[in-house]
Design a protein around this motif. Structure first.
Motif, PDB file in Angstrom:
ATOM      1  N   PHE A  79       0.904  -1.144   0.000  1.00 24.34           N
ATOM      2  CA  PHE A  79       0.000   0.000   0.000  1.00 24.34           C
ATOM      3  C   PHE A  79       0.942   1.193   0.000  1.00 24.34           C
ATOM      4  N   CYS A  80       1.194   1.723  -1.179  1.00 20.77           N
ATOM      5  CA  CYS A  80       2.249   2.714  -1.376  1.00 20.77           C
ATOM      6  C   CYS A  80       1.711   3.991  -1.991  1.00 20.77           C
ATOM      7  N   GLU A  81       2.559   5.008  -1.944  1.00 18.38           N
ATOM      8  CA  GLU A  81       2.214   6.305  -2.510  1.00 18.38           C
ATOM      9  C   GLU A  81       3.411   6.831  -3.302  1.00 18.38           C
ATOM     10  N   ALA A  82       3.148   7.287  -4.505  1.00 18.51           N
ATOM     11  CA  ALA A  82       4.178   7.943  -5.310  1.00 18.51           C
ATOM     12  C   ALA A  82       4.237   9.406  -4.890  1.00 18.51           C
ATOM     13  N   LEU A  83       5.442   9.891  -4.638  1.00 19.62           N
ATOM     14  CA  LEU A  83       5.629  11.290  -4.271  1.00 19.62           C
ATOM     15  C   LEU A  83       6.186  12.028  -5.480  1.00 19.62           C
ATOM     16  N   VAL A  99       0.751  -5.523   2.804  1.00 21.23           N
ATOM     17  CA  VAL A  99      -0.370  -6.456   2.882  1.00 21.23           C
ATOM     18  C   VAL A  99       0.133  -7.786   3.443  1.00 21.23           C
ATOM     19  N   VAL A 100      -0.544  -8.297   4.475  1.00 21.75           N
ATOM     20  CA  VAL A 100      -0.131  -9.566   5.066  1.00 21.75           C
ATOM     21  C   VAL A 100      -1.186 -10.663   4.922  1.00 21.75           C
ATOM     22  N   MET A 101      -2.447 -10.281   4.648  1.00 16.71           N
ATOM     23  CA  MET A 101      -3.480 -11.304   4.461  1.00 16.71           C
ATOM     24  C   MET A 101      -4.607 -10.738   3.615  1.00 16.71           C
ATOM     25  N   VAL A 102      -5.043 -11.539   2.642  1.00 15.49           N
ATOM     26  CA  VAL A 102      -6.155 -11.159   1.776  1.00 15.49           C
ATOM     27  C   VAL A 102      -7.101 -12.340   1.648  1.00 15.49           C
ATOM     28  N   MET A 103      -8.347 -12.119   1.993  1.00 18.93           N
ATOM     29  CA  MET A 103      -9.425 -13.073   1.757  1.00 18.93           C
ATOM     30  C   MET A 103     -10.487 -12.273   1.003  1.00 18.93           C
ATOM     31  N   PRO A 104     -10.410 -12.244  -0.338  1.00 17.56           N
ATOM     32  CA  PRO A 104     -11.279 -11.365  -1.121  1.00 17.56           C
ATOM     33  C   PRO A 104     -12.747 -11.442  -0.689  1.00 17.56           C
ATOM     34  N   GLY A 105     -13.321 -10.271  -0.503  1.00 15.20           N
ATOM     35  CA  GLY A 105     -14.714 -10.178  -0.087  1.00 15.20           C
ATOM     36  C   GLY A 105     -14.930 -10.317   1.399  1.00 15.20           C
ATOM     37  N   SER A 106     -13.877 -10.688   2.155  1.00 14.83           N
ATOM     38  CA  SER A 106     -14.047 -10.934   3.587  1.00 14.83           C
ATOM     39  C   SER A 106     -13.060 -10.191   4.477  1.00 14.83           C
ATOM     40  N   LEU A 107     -11.772 -10.189   4.113  1.00  6.94           N
ATOM     41  CA  LEU A 107     -10.768  -9.649   5.029  1.00  6.94           C
ATOM     42  C   LEU A 107      -9.560  -9.105   4.279  1.00  6.94           C
ATOM     43  N   LEU A 108      -9.116  -7.927   4.720  1.00 10.21           N
ATOM     44  CA  LEU A 108      -7.863  -7.334   4.247  1.00 10.21           C
ATOM     45  C   LEU A 108      -7.076  -6.939   5.491  1.00 10.21           C
ATOM     46  N   ARG A 109      -5.840  -7.456   5.613  1.00 11.79           N
ATOM     47  CA  ARG A 109      -4.985  -7.124   6.762  1.00 11.79           C
ATOM     48  C   ARG A 109      -3.652  -6.593   6.241  1.00 11.79           C
ATOM     49  N   MET A 110      -3.249  -5.443   6.823  1.00 10.26           N
ATOM     50  CA  MET A 110      -1.988  -4.819   6.443  1.00 10.26           C
ATOM     51  C   MET A 110      -1.224  -4.452   7.702  1.00 10.26           C
ATOM     52  N   GLY A 124       1.874  -0.917  13.278  1.00  7.05           N
ATOM     53  CA  GLY A 124       0.429  -1.048  13.387  1.00  7.05           C
ATOM     54  C   GLY A 124      -0.064  -2.169  12.505  1.00  7.05           C
ATOM     55  N   THR A 125      -1.215  -2.694  12.866  1.00 11.14           N
ATOM     56  CA  THR A 125      -1.887  -3.696  12.053  1.00 11.14           C
ATOM     57  C   THR A 125      -3.307  -3.227  11.822  1.00 11.14           C
ATOM     58  N   LEU A 126      -3.670  -3.106  10.554  1.00 11.72           N
ATOM     59  CA  LEU A 126      -5.022  -2.725  10.173  1.00 11.72           C
ATOM     60  C   LEU A 126      -5.713  -3.960   9.620  1.00 11.72           C
ATOM     61  N   THR A 127      -6.847  -4.311  10.221  1.00 13.99           N
ATOM     62  CA  THR A 127      -7.649  -5.419   9.737  1.00 13.99           C
ATOM     63  C   THR A 127      -9.029  -4.888   9.390  1.00 13.99           C
ATOM     64  N   VAL A 128      -9.419  -5.054   8.133  1.00 19.34           N
ATOM     65  CA  VAL A 128     -10.748  -4.657   7.687  1.00 19.34           C
ATOM     66  C   VAL A 128     -11.502  -5.949   7.365  1.00 19.34           C
ATOM     67  N   TRP A 141     -13.401  -2.171  11.215  1.00 23.48           N
ATOM     68  CA  TRP A 141     -12.112  -1.536  10.953  1.00 23.48           C
ATOM     69  C   TRP A 141     -11.319  -1.536  12.243  1.00 23.48           C
ATOM     70  N   ASP A 142     -10.343  -2.429  12.378  1.00 20.23           N
ATOM     71  CA  ASP A 142      -9.508  -2.538  13.576  1.00 20.23           C
ATOM     72  C   ASP A 142      -8.092  -2.062  13.263  1.00 20.23           C
TER      73      ASP A 142
END
Length: 186
Positions: A79-83, A99-110, A124-128, A141-142
């Motif tokens: 999850f990057c940004e071009a400057l 990105v550390v885990m992807v379950m399409p339609g269910s979970l995205l963890r970064m 930090g760990t973001l889990t959606v 959104w954790d």
């Protein structure tokens, strides 16, 4: 077994009453945890499609332009940004999270530190998490942060919590759907 536990935990949270209050749910050991949850009148597929395109709804960028963001939604993806180039210097970049885990339609963890937390010894760990509800889709959104910093981390928690609420709010606004119910714990 792990998936069953995750689904049971999500189901237990889904029946919790909606609330508009916010509070720090954890602020020990040099960190804090923030949780926001909202039910939107959109399908999981529609929510997922927008979730993995933060360039359409994310706020708080280094370049002041969300169109410079890119999310490679696969394990190990950035999850990057071009400057853009400035003052005669070449273009730069920043990794917001990995990105550390992807379950399409269910979970995205970064994993990674966002904004000013990046300059500290914090991670930090973001889990959606997305779950179907009768009214649409519950987005949970954790964001959990811990580590060492040159400031009292627990005092910074409410500020980061507010920014996390903005991120979720940006996603909800992008979906164009009214919020069915919302809850927040931070």
């Amino acid at each position: 077994m792990y998936r069953t536990g995750l689904l049971l935990a999500a189901a237990a949270f889904a029946v919790a009453p909606a609330s508009a209050s916010a509070e720090i749910i954890e602020s020990e050991n040099g960190g804090f945890a923030s949780r926001h949850s909202v039910v939107v009148a959109a399908s999981r597929a529609d929510v997922w499609r927008e979730l993995v395109h933060p360039e359409n709804w994310w706020t708080h960028t280094w370049s002041n332009d969300a169109h410079n963001l890119h999310l490679d939604a696969r394990a190990g993806g950035c999850f990057c940004e071009a400057l853009p180039p400035t003052d005669g210097w070449a273009a730069g970049s920043v990794e917001h999270m990995r990105v550390v885990m992807v379950m399409p339609g269910s979970l995205l963890r970064m994993s990674g530190s966002l904004g000013p937390l990046q300059a500290e010894g914090l991670t930090g760990t973001l889990t959606v998490t997305l779950a179907e509800e009768s009214e649409g889709t519950r987005i949970t959104w954790d964001y959990i942060t811990g580590g060492q910093a040159r400031f009292p981390v627990e005092e910074f928690g409410p500020i980061v919590d507010g920014v996390q609420a903005e991120f979720l709010g940006g996603l909800v606004a992008r979906l164009g759907d009214e919020t069915v119910s919302a809850a927040s714990e931070s």
